[in-house]
Structures are given as structure tokens and as C-alpha cells.
Design an enzyme around this catalytic site. Sequence first.
Site, PDB file in Angstrom:
ATOM      1  N   LYS A  77      52.008  43.082  38.257  1.00  0.00           N
ATOM      2  CA  LYS A  77      51.756  41.585  38.452  1.00  0.00           C
ATOM      3  C   LYS A  77      52.980  41.554  38.557  1.00  0.00           C
ATOM      4  O   LYS A  77      53.883  41.281  37.700  1.00  0.00           O
ATOM      5  CB  LYS A  77      50.975  41.079  37.728  1.00  0.00           C
ATOM      6  N   SER A 119      41.218  33.695  34.212  1.00  0.00           N
ATOM      7  CA  SER A 119      42.938  33.495  32.633  1.00  0.00           C
ATOM      8  C   SER A 119      43.477  32.795  32.182  1.00  0.00           C
ATOM      9  O   SER A 119      43.778  31.541  32.519  1.00  0.00           O
ATOM     10  CB  SER A 119      44.086  34.216  34.352  1.00  0.00           C
ATOM     11  N   ARG A 136      40.670  43.348  42.868  1.00  0.00           N
ATOM     12  CA  ARG A 136      41.656  42.322  43.267  1.00  0.00           C
ATOM     13  C   ARG A 136      42.410  42.830  44.206  1.00  0.00           C
ATOM     14  O   ARG A 136      43.170  43.971  43.651  1.00  0.00           O
ATOM     15  CB  ARG A 136      42.660  42.659  42.205  1.00  0.00           C
TER      16      ARG A 136
HETATM   17  N1  3NM Z   1      46.909  40.278  34.814  1.00  0.00           N
HETATM   18  P1  3NM Z   1      48.751  46.996  33.854  1.00  0.00           P
HETATM   19  S1  3NM Z   1      48.497  41.396  33.250  1.00  0.00           S
HETATM   20  C1  3NM Z   1      46.181  41.050  36.504  1.00  0.00           C
HETATM   21  O1  3NM Z   1      48.821  37.944  32.006  1.00  0.00           O
HETATM   22  C2  3NM Z   1      47.201  40.777  35.112  1.00  0.00           C
HETATM   23  O2  3NM Z   1      46.703  37.713  33.156  1.00  0.00           O
HETATM   24  C3  3NM Z   1      47.177  39.722  33.764  1.00  0.00           C
HETATM   25  O3  3NM Z   1      47.977  45.274  34.697  1.00  0.00           O
HETATM   26  C4  3NM Z   1      48.009  39.024  32.987  1.00  0.00           C
HETATM   27  O4  3NM Z   1      46.776  47.209  33.260  1.00  0.00           O
HETATM   28  C5  3NM Z   1      47.824  41.418  34.447  1.00  0.00           C
HETATM   29  O5  3NM Z   1      48.389  47.692  34.610  1.00  0.00           O
HETATM   30  C6  3NM Z   1      48.255  43.480  35.085  1.00  0.00           C
HETATM   31  O6  3NM Z   1      49.743  46.142  33.281  1.00  0.00           O
HETATM   32  C7  3NM Z   1      47.693  43.886  34.554  1.00  0.00           C
END
Ligand code: 3NM
Length: 210
Positions: free
Chosen positions: A137, A108, A39
Site C-alpha cells: 500500500k 478501514s 482493489r
Molecule cells: N490496507 P499485504 S495494509 C490494502 O492498513 C492495505 O489498511 C492496509 O497488503 C491498511 O498483504 C494494506 O501485501 C496492504 O501486506 C496489504
Amino acid sequence: MRLPLPRIYPLTDVNISGLSHVEQVIRLSEGGATLIQLREKNSAASDFFIEAQKAVIAARERGVRVVINDRVDVALALRADGVHLGQDDFPAEAARDLLGPEAFIGFSTHSVEQASQAARFRIDYLAFGPIFATTSKTNSEPVVGLEKLREVRRRVGNLPIVGIGGITHDNARSVIEAGADSVAVISVLLAKPNQISAQTQRLISLLEQY
Ligand code: 3NM
């Protein structure tokens, strides 16, 4: 449907880890990860292509599958295992037509409605989140929580679900118990770069019994 999703699905992040994509792939795979998403939200396509190429080669040498976030062109050119698309990215159906039946395609979703709609696409899994609050994010959608995840599980038949957002060693089991097949994670594994392999191993063994 090809290979089943592993319980953990790490995403690379150069800012959070301070490491190149290839170095992250090496450390995550040393910890036992078998599916990794590259990513990259900041670098130019030309730079990302070079970095992703190194990461795909390293992954292949280790028997690890690589999914490219967002960039169908990069996935295609590098013959990566697949692509992960967001709501505003290249359309999932068009990606399937381009990449073919063997590609691993994820999508997503951030609401029950989006997830129900996604279940009609030719995708291999849907990601649902953020399950918990996340700072990884930018412009993250509102938190969906475990109850909505249960509802998505009921609605999408046996389409594999990846829970994402704010998942840690402490709450990962609850995400699987609510119906996710896998947890996608960034900061819990990458925030301390010299502990990436150990944290990966720890999360895998925590979820082993399921
Ligand atoms: N997408 P972490 S939340 C890349 O809700 C990403 O679709 C998300 O990172 C979504 O594990 C997210 O550090 C971040 O919270 C995930």
C-alpha cells in the site's frame, strides 16, 4: 449480520500479480477463497468497471462473494456483494443508505480511536492495520501491531475484525489469536502468480483449526 467472515479475505492487485482482476478471482477461488475484494487504485473508472464486471461474473459462477474497494457506484451498478471503504472514501453510513441492509460493508481503520468510532457505524466488519509492515500500500499508515489489535478486539464488542498489512503464512495465526476474525492479504497470495491457488489453499488450511 449476514454470513460470517471466512478466515481469509484476499484482495486483488493487478500490479503485484500481473494478472487481471478476473484471472485473480479465478485462481483465488480455485484455492478455496470465498470472499474477495477487488482493489484497483490506478485505472480509470470506465476501465475498472469493465474489469470488475468480468470478475463479478466469474465470482458468481463460483459462489464467491465480491466486495468492491472504494467505488460505491461500481458496487451498486454491478450488484456486487458489498463495498470496502477507507477513512477518506465515500462515508460508510451513506453507503449503507445507498446499498441497503443486505450489502456487505467494511471500513478501514488505523488506530484504536478510529476502530472505536467505526463500531458505531452500520458496517459488517472493520479492517485494522497495518498489523505488520507492508509494501503493498502506498502511503501506508504506521504499523499498529498485535497489542493494539487486542485492544481493538476488547473495545468493539462482537463486531467482526479483519487484520490487514504484512500478513504471511508465518504470522497469520498470531493475528487470529489476537482477536481478528479474518486476515486480509495481498502479496502473500499474489506475488507469485502461478502459485496463487496453492498459496491460498495453504493459508486456509493453516487457519482451519481456529
Ligand atoms: N490496507 P499485504 S495494509 C490494502 O492498513 C492495505 O489498511 C492496509 O497488503 C491498511 O498483504 C494494506 O501485501 C496492504 O501486506 C496489504
